[in-house]
Design a protein around this motif. Structure first.
Motif, short mmCIF file in Angstrom:
data_model
loop_
_atom_site.label_atom_id
_atom_site.label_comp_id
_atom_site.label_asym_id
_atom_site.label_seq_id
_atom_site.Cartn_x
_atom_site.Cartn_y
_atom_site.Cartn_z
N CYS A 121 0.82 -1.21 0.00
CA CYS A 121 0.00 0.00 0.00
C CYS A 121 0.86 1.26 0.00
CB CYS A 121 -0.93 0.01 1.22
SG CYS A 121 -2.24 -1.23 1.12
N LYS A 122 0.28 2.31 -0.51
CA LYS A 122 0.95 3.62 -0.56
C LYS A 122 1.09 4.20 0.85
CE LYS A 122 0.82 7.83 -3.26
NZ LYS A 122 0.48 8.19 -4.62
N ALA A 123 0.06 3.99 1.68
CA ALA A 123 0.10 4.52 3.04
C ALA A 123 -0.71 3.62 3.97
CB ALA A 123 -0.45 5.94 3.09
N PHE A 124 -0.37 3.71 5.24
CA PHE A 124 -1.00 2.98 6.33
C PHE A 124 -1.61 4.03 7.24
CE2 PHE A 124 -0.71 1.42 10.69
CZ PHE A 124 -1.05 0.08 10.63
N VAL A 125 -2.95 4.04 7.36
CA VAL A 125 -3.64 5.04 8.16
C VAL A 125 -4.19 4.37 9.41
CG1 VAL A 125 -5.49 6.76 8.20
CG2 VAL A 125 -4.27 6.30 6.05
N GLN A 126 -3.66 4.75 10.57
CA GLN A 126 -4.05 4.16 11.85
C GLN A 126 -5.28 4.89 12.39
OE1 GLN A 126 -1.55 1.88 13.76
NE2 GLN A 126 -3.58 1.25 14.37
N THR A 127 -6.32 4.14 12.71
CA THR A 127 -7.51 4.70 13.36
C THR A 127 -7.53 4.27 14.82
OG1 THR A 127 -9.02 2.84 13.00
CG2 THR A 127 -8.81 4.45 11.20
N GLY A 128 -8.52 4.73 15.55
CA GLY A 128 -8.70 4.31 16.94
C GLY A 128 -9.73 3.21 17.08
N ASP A 129 -10.16 2.61 15.96
CA ASP A 129 -11.20 1.59 15.98
C ASP A 129 -10.73 0.36 16.76
OD1 ASP A 129 -13.29 -0.28 15.30
OD2 ASP A 129 -13.72 0.96 13.55
N TYR A 130 -11.50 -0.04 17.75
CA TYR A 130 -11.14 -1.18 18.60
C TYR A 130 -11.86 -2.46 18.22
CZ TYR A 130 -7.82 -0.21 22.31
OH TYR A 130 -6.68 -0.01 23.02
N ARG A 131 -12.65 -2.46 17.15
CA ARG A 131 -13.31 -3.69 16.74
C ARG A 131 -12.31 -4.63 16.07
NH1 ARG A 131 -17.90 -1.29 13.06
NH2 ARG A 131 -16.06 -0.12 12.44
N VAL A 132 -12.57 -5.92 16.19
CA VAL A 132 -11.73 -6.92 15.55
C VAL A 132 -11.92 -6.84 14.03
CG1 VAL A 132 -11.30 -9.40 15.37
CG2 VAL A 132 -11.89 -8.40 17.58
N HIS A 133 -10.86 -6.98 13.29
CA HIS A 133 -10.89 -6.94 11.82
C HIS A 133 -11.57 -5.66 11.30
CE1 HIS A 133 -9.07 -10.83 11.00
NE2 HIS A 133 -9.71 -11.26 12.07
N ALA A 134 -11.22 -4.53 11.88
CA ALA A 134 -11.69 -3.23 11.38
C ALA A 134 -10.61 -2.61 10.52
CB ALA A 134 -12.08 -2.32 12.54
N ASN A 135 -10.16 -3.39 9.53
CA ASN A 135 -9.13 -2.99 8.58
C ASN A 135 -9.69 -3.10 7.17
OD1 ASN A 135 -6.85 -3.02 10.55
ND2 ASN A 135 -7.34 -5.20 10.60
N VAL A 136 -9.22 -2.23 6.30
CA VAL A 136 -9.63 -2.32 4.90
C VAL A 136 -8.53 -1.76 4.01
CG1 VAL A 136 -10.85 -0.09 4.93
CG2 VAL A 136 -11.50 -1.84 3.25
N ILE A 137 -8.35 -2.39 2.88
CA ILE A 137 -7.45 -1.86 1.85
C ILE A 137 -8.35 -1.22 0.80
CG2 ILE A 137 -5.79 -2.43 0.04
CD1 ILE A 137 -4.93 -4.83 1.83
N LEU A 138 -8.18 0.08 0.61
CA LEU A 138 -8.96 0.82 -0.39
C LEU A 138 -8.15 0.90 -1.68
CD1 LEU A 138 -10.21 3.70 1.92
CD2 LEU A 138 -11.43 1.60 1.27
#
Length: 156
Positions: A121-138
């Motif tokens: 990926c071009k960039a990795f954007v860290q959120t504060g989301d604490y749910r399991v598997h709350a990741n996505v590649i756009l």
């Protein structure tokens, strides 16, 4: 406060620049709070992937807060999630299906395949989301035919 006819815009200057620079087939990884990027993480992030940390407190921003705003501010044609997201995070999965349609939400094996894609990926954007598997590649889009997902996944 945002008025009804004003869409939210990205105020983080680096994220705004990344979105403006995102081209067809390039990818952006939006990570939950548990996604390690440190060199000592279970699966360290490739040092060539730019990191943008947006997490403020637990849950803020969430995947649901950030992804629609990104889609409003960039050309995004599809996304990739782990095959576990559908069952482990059904609300997050449903949000993505609502944005893209079921045929543009692609699922892949979590380990090691998803992390291999993350490192492309071009960039990795860290959120504060604490749910399991709350990741996505756009996946960056363009007003032409979508790039076949197999070409993106296999790097062809």
């Amino acid at each position: 406060m945002v008025t009804l006819n004003q869409r939210p815009r990205v105020l983080n200057p680096r994220l705004a620049a990344i979105l403006a620079e995102l081209r067809h087939g390039e990818m952006l990884f939006v990570a939950d709070a548990g996604s390690g990027s440190h060199a000592k993480a279970l699966r360290p992030l490739d040092p060539g992937v730019e990191q943008i940390n947006l997490e403020v407190v637990t849950g803020v921003p969430s995947l649901d807060d950030l992804v629609p705003v990104i889609c409003d501010n960039a050309d995004i044609e599809a996304c990739i999630v782990t095959e576990d997201m559908r069952s482990a995070n059904p609300d997050g999965f449903a949000m993505l299906v609502g944005l893209f349609g079921e045929d543009r939400v692609h699922e892949m094996k979590y380990m090691p395949d998803y992390y291999d894609m993350r490192d492309r990926c071009k960039a990795f954007v860290q959120t504060g989301d604490y749910r399991v598997h709350a990741n996505v590649i756009l996946i960056g889009g363009y007003p032409s035919a979508d790039i076949p997902i197999d070409m993106i996944i296999n790097g062809i």
